[in-house]
Design a protein around this motif. Structure first.
Motif, PDB file in Angstrom:
ATOM      1  N   GLN A   1       8.647   0.857 -50.846  1.00  0.00           N
ATOM      2  CA  GLN A   1       7.638  -0.307 -51.314  1.00  0.00           C
ATOM      3  C   GLN A   1       7.979  -1.575 -50.746  1.00  0.00           C
ATOM      4  O   GLN A   1       9.030  -2.291 -50.555  1.00  0.00           O
ATOM      5  CB  GLN A   1       7.868  -0.472 -52.820  1.00  0.00           C
ATOM      6  CG  GLN A   1       7.070  -1.491 -53.484  1.00  0.00           C
ATOM      7  CD  GLN A   1       7.855  -2.340 -54.320  1.00  0.00           C
ATOM      8  OE1 GLN A   1       8.132  -2.290 -55.413  1.00  0.00           O
ATOM      9  NE2 GLN A   1       8.568  -3.690 -53.595  1.00  0.00           N
ATOM     10  N   ASP A   2       6.830  -2.073 -49.962  1.00  0.00           N
ATOM     11  CA  ASP A   2       6.718  -3.203 -49.292  1.00  0.00           C
ATOM     12  C   ASP A   2       6.478  -4.352 -50.190  1.00  0.00           C
ATOM     13  O   ASP A   2       5.622  -4.338 -51.165  1.00  0.00           O
ATOM     14  CB  ASP A   2       5.719  -3.206 -48.005  1.00  0.00           C
ATOM     15  CG  ASP A   2       5.877  -3.992 -46.804  1.00  0.00           C
ATOM     16  OD1 ASP A   2       6.839  -4.498 -46.755  1.00  0.00           O
ATOM     17  OD2 ASP A   2       4.738  -4.255 -46.040  1.00  0.00           O
ATOM     18  N   HIS A   3       7.139  -5.850 -49.921  1.00  0.00           N
ATOM     19  CA  HIS A   3       6.834  -6.998 -50.708  1.00  0.00           C
ATOM     20  C   HIS A   3       6.516  -6.649 -52.133  1.00  0.00           C
ATOM     21  O   HIS A   3       5.615  -6.742 -52.514  1.00  0.00           O
ATOM     22  CB  HIS A   3       5.682  -7.531 -49.798  1.00  0.00           C
ATOM     23  CG  HIS A   3       5.942  -8.276 -48.557  1.00  0.00           C
ATOM     24  ND1 HIS A   3       6.992  -9.199 -48.325  1.00  0.00           N
ATOM     25  CD2 HIS A   3       5.736  -7.747 -46.992  1.00  0.00           C
ATOM     26  CE1 HIS A   3       7.065  -9.404 -46.954  1.00  0.00           C
ATOM     27  NE2 HIS A   3       6.320  -8.454 -46.388  1.00  0.00           N
ATOM     28  N   GLY A   4       7.638  -6.516 -52.633  1.00  0.00           N
ATOM     29  CA  GLY A   4       7.496  -6.723 -54.191  1.00  0.00           C
ATOM     30  C   GLY A   4       7.991  -8.111 -54.494  1.00  0.00           C
ATOM     31  O   GLY A   4       8.838  -8.505 -54.077  1.00  0.00           O
TER      32      GLY A   4
ATOM     33  N   SER B   1       4.570 -13.070 -37.502  1.00  0.00           N
ATOM     34  CA  SER B   1       3.868 -13.197 -38.711  1.00  0.00           C
ATOM     35  C   SER B   1       2.924 -12.039 -39.087  1.00  0.00           C
ATOM     36  O   SER B   1       2.518 -11.184 -38.022  1.00  0.00           O
ATOM     37  CB  SER B   1       2.927 -14.501 -38.661  1.00  0.00           C
ATOM     38  OG  SER B   1       2.325 -14.363 -37.411  1.00  0.00           O
ATOM     39  N   HIS B   2       2.325 -11.944 -40.175  1.00  0.00           N
ATOM     40  CA  HIS B   2       1.557 -10.748 -40.469  1.00  0.00           C
ATOM     41  C   HIS B   2       0.282 -10.640 -40.108  1.00  0.00           C
ATOM     42  O   HIS B   2       0.099 -12.082 -39.637  1.00  0.00           O
ATOM     43  CB  HIS B   2       1.491 -10.522 -42.065  1.00  0.00           C
ATOM     44  CG  HIS B   2       2.638 -10.206 -42.808  1.00  0.00           C
ATOM     45  ND1 HIS B   2       3.011 -10.792 -43.980  1.00  0.00           N
ATOM     46  CD2 HIS B   2       3.698  -9.036 -42.579  1.00  0.00           C
ATOM     47  CE1 HIS B   2       4.106 -10.418 -44.411  1.00  0.00           C
ATOM     48  NE2 HIS B   2       4.630  -9.313 -43.676  1.00  0.00           N
ATOM     49  N   GLY B   3      -0.399  -9.836 -39.690  1.00  0.00           N
ATOM     50  CA  GLY B   3      -1.950  -9.925 -39.415  1.00  0.00           C
ATOM     51  C   GLY B   3      -2.248  -9.952 -37.904  1.00  0.00           C
ATOM     52  O   GLY B   3      -1.053  -9.620 -36.983  1.00  0.00           O
TER      53      GLY B   3
ATOM     54  N   LEU C   1      12.219  -6.510 -39.033  1.00  0.00           N
ATOM     55  CA  LEU C   1      11.311  -7.134 -38.501  1.00  0.00           C
ATOM     56  C   LEU C   1      10.016  -6.930 -39.198  1.00  0.00           C
ATOM     57  O   LEU C   1       9.575  -5.870 -38.954  1.00  0.00           O
ATOM     58  CB  LEU C   1      11.386  -7.120 -36.885  1.00  0.00           C
ATOM     59  CG  LEU C   1      11.028  -8.224 -36.099  1.00  0.00           C
ATOM     60  CD1 LEU C   1      11.900  -9.616 -36.449  1.00  0.00           C
ATOM     61  CD2 LEU C   1      11.362  -7.871 -34.681  1.00  0.00           C
ATOM     62  N   HIS C   2       9.491  -8.014 -39.499  1.00  0.00           N
ATOM     63  CA  HIS C   2       8.065  -7.917 -40.331  1.00  0.00           C
ATOM     64  C   HIS C   2       7.110  -8.135 -39.205  1.00  0.00           C
ATOM     65  O   HIS C   2       7.395  -8.997 -38.398  1.00  0.00           O
ATOM     66  CB  HIS C   2       7.797  -8.423 -41.581  1.00  0.00           C
ATOM     67  CG  HIS C   2       8.321  -7.907 -42.726  1.00  0.00           C
ATOM     68  ND1 HIS C   2       7.749  -7.484 -43.973  1.00  0.00           N
ATOM     69  CD2 HIS C   2       9.897  -7.470 -43.025  1.00  0.00           C
ATOM     70  CE1 HIS C   2       8.480  -6.904 -44.720  1.00  0.00           C
ATOM     71  NE2 HIS C   2       9.821  -6.891 -44.109  1.00  0.00           N
ATOM     72  N   GLY C   3       5.739  -7.970 -39.251  1.00  0.00           N
ATOM     73  CA  GLY C   3       4.623  -8.639 -38.331  1.00  0.00           C
ATOM     74  C   GLY C   3       5.018  -8.118 -36.876  1.00  0.00           C
ATOM     75  O   GLY C   3       4.576  -9.058 -36.156  1.00  0.00           O
TER      76      GLY C   3
HETATM   77 ZN    ZN Z   1       6.014  -7.867 -44.576  1.00  0.00          ZN
END
Ligand code: ZN
Length: 331
Positions: free
Chosen positions: A82-85, A196-198, A230-232
């Motif tokens: 589960q991502d980002h709760g 960063s995301h996106g 590492l996200h994004g």
């Molecule tokens: Zn993320």
């Protein structure tokens, strides 16, 4: 094979100086493409559900897709994450639903936008760890706020994105990361170093000023045994964006994280690399091209099949580039 925990997969990655890609999943074609690639590469895989995926597909349907993957690929080691709760309650709901790993992102308050205090982050993350670990479920935490070092802004994606973050929040402090790990006992730690995301990650190819591998190295030195995340981390392939625009799209030409930077990050303790945008772009490019070339077709299976092929290629490329290929043999 039943689902396996994130810790088990990342311990293996660390032993082999590799990282495992974590792909966001929402639908049938994504899960098929990712699992088919992992099977071919004999690699363990992380399938993750963001809050957007959980509201788009809903957990019962996602659970059905995961169950399908386990039956179709009985020897494939799969972690369902589960991502980002943003609250312990969200994580507990996911644990009840059968996820083998959850991310408690206490770097932001429950609204998913307001940066929180260190104490708040430690409190909510520890609550989740105490329940999750008792049930054999892994926990990823986050320290620092994801965002662009060029603009000071955090891209919003699937309801997650800091607003009004201080510039200092955008680079994780190694000492705070150490203290956070000590107090919470998380299995993996997401850090902020400029990704960063996106789709809009960098206005120009990233440099040390905008993607701080030096800071990553400092965090790794302070926490040499922690699995960093590492996200994004999509590459935002220029040819794919150009193809989308060639067939009627209007995506700004920006820059993502080069594969070479990701490979360097792996040598500095990064063990889980989140990828969402690259699969989204691949799907959009494949469908736009197909519609243009086959205007008479109206069977969704015809064009959705092309998206599977496009995603499959990216998944294979990342599994090889991150050193994950062949690792399933060790589980
Ligand atoms: Zn993320």
């Amino acid at each position: 094979m039943a689902l396996i925990s994130l810790k088990k997969i990342l311990d293996l990655a660390a032993e082999h100086s590799a990282a495992i890609p974590a792909f966001n999943v929402n639908n049938l074609e994504q899960i098929q493409a990712i699992c088919e690639a992992a099977q071919e590469m004999n690699a363990p895989i992380i399938l993750q559900a963001s809050s957007g995926a959980r509201s788009y597909a809903t957990i019962p349907f996602l659970k059905g897709l995961i169950q399908g993957a386990l039956e179709k690929y009985p020897n494939l080691p799969i972690c369902w994450h589960q991502d980002h709760g943003h609250t312990p309650e969200i994580c507990f709901e996911s644990i009840r639903a059968g996820f083998s790993s959850v991310m408690m992102d206490g770097s932001l308050l429950a609204d998913g936008k307001t940066p929180s205090s260190f104490e708040h982050n430690v409190t909510v993350t520890s609550q989740v760890v105490s329940v999750a670990h008792a049930l054999g479920v892994s926990v990823e935490g986050e320290i620092g706020c994801l965002g662009s070092l060029e603009t000071g802004l955090a891209g919003d994606e699937d309801g997650t994105g800091a607003q009004n973050a201080h510039f200092s929040d955008l680079l994780t402090d190694p000492e705070m990361a150490y203290e956070f790990a000590l107090k919470t006992h998380v299995d993996a730690l997401a850090i902020a170093i400029g990704t960063s995301h996106g789709v809009s990650k960098f206005q120009k190819p990233p440099t040390e000023e905008t993607l701080s591998l030096t800071r990553l190295s400092e965090i790794h030195q302070r926490l040499p045994n922690m699995h960093l995340v590492l996200h994004g981390a999509s590459t935002v392939d220029r040819a794919t964006v150009e193809k989308i625009n060639q067939y009627g799209g209007a995506i700004p030409l920006t820059y993502g994280v080069p594969i070479s930077a990701l490979q360097k990050a792996i040598t500095l303790g990064v063990r889980k690399i989140n990828i969402d945008t690259d699969l989204r772009l691949a799907v959009t490019a494949a469908i736009r091209e197909y519609f243009y070339q086959h205007p008479e077709v109206f069977d969704p299976r015809s064009y959705l099949k092309t998206t599977r092929i496009a995603m499959h290629k990216i998944c294979c490329d990342r599994l090889i580039a991150f050193g994950a290929a062949g690792l399933a043999a060790h589980l």
